[in-house]
Design a protein around this motif. Structure first.
Motif, PDB file in Angstrom:
ATOM      1  N   CYS A  31     -28.139  79.646  63.081  1.00  0.00           N
ATOM      2  CA  CYS A  31     -29.344  78.582  63.248  1.00  0.00           C
ATOM      3  C   CYS A  31     -29.567  78.003  62.007  1.00  0.00           C
ATOM      4  O   CYS A  31     -29.333  78.492  61.020  1.00  0.00           O
ATOM      5  CB  CYS A  31     -30.629  79.678  63.567  1.00  0.00           C
ATOM      6  N   CYS A  35     -37.119  81.470  60.650  1.00  0.00           N
ATOM      7  CA  CYS A  35     -38.745  81.981  61.207  1.00  0.00           C
ATOM      8  C   CYS A  35     -38.831  83.279  60.814  1.00  0.00           C
ATOM      9  O   CYS A  35     -38.003  84.381  61.196  1.00  0.00           O
ATOM     10  CB  CYS A  35     -38.832  81.886  62.704  1.00  0.00           C
ATOM     11  N   CYS A  38     -38.122  85.979  63.585  1.00  0.00           N
ATOM     12  CA  CYS A  38     -36.992  86.010  64.283  1.00  0.00           C
ATOM     13  C   CYS A  38     -36.588  87.232  64.448  1.00  0.00           C
ATOM     14  O   CYS A  38     -36.432  88.059  63.705  1.00  0.00           O
ATOM     15  CB  CYS A  38     -36.024  84.922  63.585  1.00  0.00           C
TER      16      CYS A  38
HETATM   17  S1  SF4 Z   1     -36.754  82.526  65.982  1.00  0.00           S
HETATM   18 FE1  SF4 Z   1     -34.722  82.744  64.859  1.00  0.00          FE
HETATM   19  S2  SF4 Z   1     -33.197  81.670  66.196  1.00  0.00           S
HETATM   20 FE2  SF4 Z   1     -35.156  80.783  66.893  1.00  0.00          FE
HETATM   21  S3  SF4 Z   1     -35.341  78.895  65.443  1.00  0.00           S
HETATM   22 FE3  SF4 Z   1     -36.460  80.816  64.487  1.00  0.00          FE
HETATM   23  S4  SF4 Z   1     -34.582  81.664  63.048  1.00  0.00           S
HETATM   24 FE4  SF4 Z   1     -33.561  80.441  64.671  1.00  0.00          FE
END
Ligand code: SF4
Length: 223
Positions: A31, A35, A38
């Motif tokens: 990715c 986040c 995540c």
């Molecule tokens: S939640 Fe995880 S997989 Fe989804 S955009 Fe954010 S970092 Fe990437």
């Protein structure tokens, strides 16, 4: 050309407006964001050529709503996606893209062959990252040429001003799109409840249709 794929499986869509639909999931590895909330564990991958993935997809013979390209961030593999969609297009599959809504050039490359886009709006106060509004704005302009709905994770830390910024973008670019407010599963749901209801009311007052849909697959233990 190869892509790193974490897993291929079939299951029921557990979030968003297509909740409950049966899909073939292709989860891409890696990715471009990080986040704070995540929980996507991407610790291994297999490398596939488009034809190899196509052969695996063909093993799923039930009736499916669509193929869900998810991740990670699938648009990191735009050239590969273009190839695999060429292969699956003649086989009655719709193509559903789950994306963090930032890689707008890659979306432009693929927009003609995607049917449905489930686009995240990353609120800085939820993700702990910087502002991505300009990327989201460009992305949504392209996505609005197809069916698109938006998802935002709501946490205890989420600011109302982030919601208002997101609503302004939706109103300006794609006013008919629905915003799904998704509670962070790992926080106290009763504390989040009031905030979610308040956010939905603000959205509706601003002329944006919003609904509250938790991630059902995590609640019932589906993949
Ligand atoms: S939640 Fe995880 S997989 Fe989804 S955009 Fe954010 S970092 Fe990437």
């Amino acid at each position: 050309m190869k892509a790193r794929i974490n897993e291929v499986f079939d299951s029921i869509q557990g979030e968003g407006l297509y909740l409950g639909e049966k899909q073939i999931f292709v989860r891409f590895f890696n990715c471009n964001l990080s986040c704070a909330y995540c929980d996507t564990k991407l610790d291994q991958f297999t490398e596939y050529e488009p034809k190899e993935l196509f052969e695996e997809i063909k093993l799923y013979r039930d009736k499916y709503h669509s193929i869900s390209f998810t991740g990670g961030e699938p648009l990191l593999y735009a050239d590969f996606l273009e190839e695999i969609i060429k292969l699956t297009s003649g086989h009655g599959h719709k193509h559903y893209l789950e994306t963090n809504g930032t890689l707008f050039s890659e979306l432009e490359q693929l927009i003609d062959c995607i049917d449905i886009i489930a686009m995240d709006l990353k609120f800085p106060s939820s993700t702990g990252m910087g502002k991505l509004w300009q990327m989201h704005r460009k992305f949504l302009k392209i996505a609005s040429r197809k069916e698109v709905f938006l998802k935002a994770i709501i946490c205890q830390a989420t600011y109302e001003e982030d919601l208002r910024e997101a609503l302004a973008i939706i109103r300006e670019i794609s006013p008919a799109s629905v915003l799904v407010l998704q509670p962070n599963n790992y926080e106290n749901q009763s504390v989040l409840h009031e905030k979610l209801l308040n956010f939905r009311q603000i959205a509706n007052q601003q002329g944006v249709t919003a609904c509250i849909i938790p991630q059902i697959h995590k609640i019932v233990g589906l993949r």
